[in-house]
Motif scaffolding. Structure first.
Motif, PDB file in Angstrom:
ATOM      1  N   ARG A   2      -4.591 -77.402  -5.818  1.00 37.12           N
ATOM      2  CA  ARG A   2      -3.263 -77.639  -5.280  1.00 37.12           C
ATOM      3  C   ARG A   2      -2.280 -77.384  -6.421  1.00 37.12           C
ATOM      4  O   ARG A   2      -2.608 -77.643  -7.587  1.00 37.12           O
ATOM      5  CB  ARG A   2      -3.119 -79.063  -4.761  1.00 37.12           C
ATOM      6  N   HIS A  17      -7.655 -81.156  -5.154  1.00 39.08           N
ATOM      7  CA  HIS A  17      -7.319 -81.882  -3.927  1.00 39.08           C
ATOM      8  C   HIS A  17      -8.204 -83.115  -3.785  1.00 39.08           C
ATOM      9  O   HIS A  17      -9.405 -83.007  -3.588  1.00 39.08           O
ATOM     10  CB  HIS A  17      -7.526 -80.950  -2.725  1.00 39.08           C
ATOM     11  N   ASP A  50      -7.872 -82.992   4.592  1.00 41.71           N
ATOM     12  CA  ASP A  50      -6.719 -82.748   5.458  1.00 41.71           C
ATOM     13  C   ASP A  50      -7.180 -82.556   6.900  1.00 41.71           C
ATOM     14  O   ASP A  50      -8.000 -81.677   7.172  1.00 41.71           O
ATOM     15  CB  ASP A  50      -5.980 -81.485   4.995  1.00 41.71           C
ATOM     16  N   HIS A  92      -0.066 -82.053   9.017  1.00 37.88           N
ATOM     17  CA  HIS A  92      -1.458 -82.530   8.934  1.00 37.88           C
ATOM     18  C   HIS A  92      -1.486 -83.962   8.422  1.00 37.88           C
ATOM     19  O   HIS A  92      -0.481 -84.482   7.935  1.00 37.88           O
ATOM     20  CB  HIS A  92      -2.305 -81.621   8.020  1.00 37.88           C
ATOM     21  N   HIS A 134      -3.226 -86.180   5.567  1.00 34.94           N
ATOM     22  CA  HIS A 134      -4.060 -86.213   4.353  1.00 34.94           C
ATOM     23  C   HIS A 134      -4.682 -87.602   4.259  1.00 34.94           C
ATOM     24  O   HIS A 134      -3.979 -88.605   4.281  1.00 34.94           O
ATOM     25  CB  HIS A 134      -3.210 -85.931   3.111  1.00 34.94           C
TER      26      HIS A 134
HETATM   27 ZN   LIG Z   1      -4.433 -83.129   1.407  1.00 35.60          ZN
END
Ligand SMILES: [Zn+2]
Length: 220
Positions: free
Chosen positions: A83, A91, A95, A184, A186
């Motif tokens: 990321r 990450h 997600d 989304h 996370h």
């Molecule tokens: Zn994420």
């Protein structure tokens, strides 16, 4: 038969050698035992930390819609994928990507019983909520479009309780920043003990398991 003095001497040397050999084996064995003990203890600690996650998980965070069969989520194992917002890093989460790409559409439910530990804006996480579960695991839900109610730190939540709605908030210093990435949810999972203040755990397999435990919910 009588042994000569020389034979006695030889026998004595042999006995001494055997004893020495035995002793060195014993010392090596016990040293190895000592070296392995802390590793075994550590492994035990990790076992307990991970076991705590299983103890607290109850529901998948996104319920099944009773009205919209198209409303699904998909996810992949993106653990430590790169990321780049504000620098390069891995990450630390999973997600959940919606089939209906609408902010505020999908309810986000608590996966566990617990207590609200963090609430409010985070530059990366947007509107996020962090729940500390009964067995001391931190469950982090990020990028929400809004909260279900005015949560405060210390509020008790139960598994399956509505926390808020899936959104695309975050990646901005300014509160309410949206649109920097697709909608989304996370999900992050963090464990801790006396030595380790915070250890990120890959939520992927836990979520795969929880997929079998979706609540039904009215939303469309
Ligand atoms: Zn994420």
């Amino acid at each position: 038969m009588r042994l000569s003095t020389a034979s006695y001497g030889l026998l004595l040397i042999c006995v001494c050698l055997i004893i020495r050999l035995e002793l060195s084996w014993l010392t090596a064995y016990s040293r190895r035992g000592q070296a392995e003990a802390p590793a075994a203890e550590q492994a035990r600690e990790y076992y307990e930390l991970y076991e705590n996650i299983w103890k607290d998980l109850v529901y998948f965070p996104i319920p099944e819609s009773t009205e919209d069969p198209e409303a699904e989520v998909s996810f992949e194992n993106s653990w430590m994928f790169e990321r780049t917002y504000g620098g390069s890093y891995g990450h630390e989460g999973t997600d959940l990507m919606p089939s209906v790409e609408k902010s505020g559409y999908y309810p986000v439910l608590s996966m566990t019983d617990g207590v609200v530990e963090n609430i409010g804006w985070l530059e990366k996480g947007g509107w996020r909520i962090g729940i500390r579960s009964v067995h001391d695991v931190y469950f982090y839900y990020a990028h929400l479009s809004s909260y279900a109610e005015e949560f405060r730190k210390g509020d008790v939540v139960s598994a399956g309780q509505l926390l808020g709605y899936m959104g695309d908030t975050g990646y901005g210093k300014e509160e309410g920043t949206t649109g920097q990435f697709p909608v989304h949810l996370h999900v992050g999972i963090y464990v801790r003990n006396e030595e380790i203040p915070e250890l990120a755990v890959n939520p992927y397999w836990f979520l795969r398991y929880l997929e079998q435990h979706k609540l039904k919910y009215s939303f469309s």
